[in-house]
Motif scaffolding. Structure first.
Motif, PDB file in Angstrom:
ATOM      1  N   ILE A   1      15.688   2.131   7.051  1.00 35.99           N
ATOM      2  CA  ILE A   1      14.243   1.922   6.278  1.00 35.99           C
ATOM      3  C   ILE A   1      13.529   1.489   7.227  1.00 35.99           C
ATOM      4  N   PRO A   2      12.451   2.381   7.612  1.00 39.73           N
ATOM      5  CA  PRO A   2      11.481   2.227   8.584  1.00 39.73           C
ATOM      6  C   PRO A   2      10.594   0.843   8.337  1.00 39.73           C
ATOM      7  N   ILE A   3      10.404   0.300   7.257  1.00 39.38           N
ATOM      8  CA  ILE A   3       9.843  -0.980   7.003  1.00 39.38           C
ATOM      9  C   ILE A   3      10.627  -2.109   7.154  1.00 39.38           C
ATOM     10  N   GLY A   4      10.197  -3.083   8.215  1.00 37.68           N
ATOM     11  CA  GLY A   4      11.358  -4.089   8.490  1.00 37.68           C
ATOM     12  C   GLY A   4      11.401  -5.242   7.108  1.00 37.68           C
ATOM     13  N   GLU A   5      10.275  -5.184   6.399  1.00 39.73           N
ATOM     14  CA  GLU A   5      10.081  -6.217   5.394  1.00 39.73           C
ATOM     15  C   GLU A   5      10.744  -5.541   4.142  1.00 39.73           C
TER      16      GLU A   5
ATOM     17  N   TRP B   1      10.686   8.920   2.923  1.00 39.82           N
ATOM     18  CA  TRP B   1      11.679   8.555   3.766  1.00 39.82           C
ATOM     19  C   TRP B   1      12.907   9.389   3.550  1.00 39.82           C
ATOM     20  N   MET B   2      13.195   9.575   2.002  1.00 41.37           N
ATOM     21  CA  MET B   2      14.422  10.403   1.624  1.00 41.37           C
ATOM     22  C   MET B   2      14.130  11.867   1.954  1.00 41.37           C
ATOM     23  N   LYS B   3      12.926  12.363   1.634  1.00 41.78           N
ATOM     24  CA  LYS B   3      12.915  13.978   1.946  1.00 41.78           C
ATOM     25  C   LYS B   3      12.805  14.053   3.622  1.00 41.78           C
ATOM     26  N   GLU B   4      12.141  13.323   4.119  1.00 44.26           N
ATOM     27  CA  GLU B   4      12.132  13.600   5.769  1.00 44.26           C
ATOM     28  C   GLU B   4      13.463  13.249   6.428  1.00 44.26           C
TER      29      GLU B   4
ATOM     30  N   LEU C   1       4.024  -8.706  -9.245  1.00 43.63           N
ATOM     31  CA  LEU C   1       3.473  -7.210  -9.384  1.00 43.63           C
ATOM     32  C   LEU C   1       2.115  -7.089  -8.625  1.00 43.63           C
ATOM     33  N   MET C   2       1.884  -6.073  -8.000  1.00 44.39           N
ATOM     34  CA  MET C   2       0.332  -5.860  -7.336  1.00 44.39           C
ATOM     35  C   MET C   2      -0.444  -5.378  -8.853  1.00 44.39           C
TER      36      MET C   2
ATOM     37  N   ALA D   1      13.860  -0.716  -2.900  1.00 50.31           N
ATOM     38  CA  ALA D   1      13.196  -0.162  -1.962  1.00 50.31           C
ATOM     39  C   ALA D   1      11.694   0.210  -2.501  1.00 50.31           C
ATOM     40  N   ALA D   2      11.615   1.011  -3.484  1.00 51.65           N
ATOM     41  CA  ALA D   2      10.388   1.572  -4.128  1.00 51.65           C
ATOM     42  C   ALA D   2       9.703   0.269  -4.753  1.00 51.65           C
ATOM     43  N   TYR D   3      10.456  -0.718  -5.319  1.00 49.29           N
ATOM     44  CA  TYR D   3       9.989  -1.807  -5.941  1.00 49.29           C
ATOM     45  C   TYR D   3       8.956  -2.435  -4.883  1.00 49.29           C
ATOM     46  N   ASN D   4       9.603  -2.720  -3.620  1.00 55.76           N
ATOM     47  CA  ASN D   4       8.729  -3.392  -2.625  1.00 55.76           C
ATOM     48  C   ASN D   4       7.821  -2.363  -1.747  1.00 55.76           C
ATOM     49  N   ALA D   5       8.286  -1.222  -1.599  1.00 61.98           N
ATOM     50  CA  ALA D   5       7.333  -0.490  -0.547  1.00 61.98           C
ATOM     51  C   ALA D   5       6.584   0.537  -1.008  1.00 61.98           C
ATOM     52  N   GLY D   6       6.860   0.850  -2.479  1.00 61.42           N
ATOM     53  CA  GLY D   6       6.243   1.882  -3.307  1.00 61.42           C
ATOM     54  C   GLY D   6       6.973   3.205  -3.403  1.00 61.42           C
ATOM     55  N   PRO D   7       7.010   3.842  -4.504  1.00 60.96           N
ATOM     56  CA  PRO D   7       7.791   4.933  -4.708  1.00 60.96           C
ATOM     57  C   PRO D   7       7.309   6.012  -3.768  1.00 60.96           C
TER      58      PRO D   7
END
Length: 186
Positions: free
Chosen positions: A160-164, A144-147, A79-80, A132-138
């Motif tokens: 998913i645009p972020i490789g990680e 990403w989903m809106k666009e 957790l951050m 995905a949100a757990y890793n990259a943030g909601p």
């Protein structure tokens, strides 16, 4: 006499090996789940699939406590600190501190599972979006989903645009699938 022993021992060994292979119990050694009681308890408290929690922990730290990532993520569920502080405040969990989150798996699992509940509420039970949100943030996932960058489906996880994050989601899915095959119940 020696040849007879070899003829008997080798087939017996292969038979035992085959029995172990086909008995799904041996797979639990390959895919162990640590902290089962803590995961089970928090899973019930926050109505989150325990296999999802275990899969995230496996990907994040492989069940090794007291970890701190190079970017500062804490504990078994990584957790951050800002996210943990926010979850403590929003979840009204004042007994949890960053030090406890880092070093106490049960506290970390409680805060991490609370956060998974929050993400699940935000993404309408779309488990992949939650991962995905757990890793990259909601915020990123909503964007990403809106666009239309990613539609939140497994078929398009490569978008998913972020490789990680893309790799993270694929790994969590992999372990989730393995755990649900190996363990009939949690």
């Amino acid at each position: 006499m020696r040849t007879l022993k070899k003829r008997f021992v080798l087939p017996l060994f292969l038979l035992v090996l085959a029995a172990l292979f086909f008995n799904s119990g041996w797979m639990a050694w390959v895919y162990p789940i640590g902290y089962k009681e803590e995961i089970r308890e928090q899973s019930k408290s926050y109505d989150i699939d325990p296999f999802l929690i275990a899969s995230i922990i496996r990907v994040e730290t492989n069940f090794k406590p007291s970890k701190e990532s190079r970017v500062g993520a804490l504990g078994i569920m990584q957790l951050m600190p800002d996210t943990a502080d926010w979850a403590i405040e929003q979840g009204k969990l004042p007994e949890a501190t960053l030090e406890r989150i880092k070093h106490e798996p049960d506290t970390n699992i409680r805060i991490g599972t609370w956060y998974l509940r929050n993400l699940t509420d935000q993404f309408g039970d779309n488990r992949l979006a939650v991962m995905a949100a757990y890793n990259a943030g909601p915020g990123n996932v909503r964007k990403w989903m809106k666009e239309g960058t990613w539609d939140g489906t497994l078929e398009n996880v490569r978008d998913i645009p972020i490789g990680e994050t893309r790799h993270y989601v694929q790994r969590v899915i992999y372990y989730y699938n393995q755990y649900t095959k190996v363990y009939e119940t949690f």
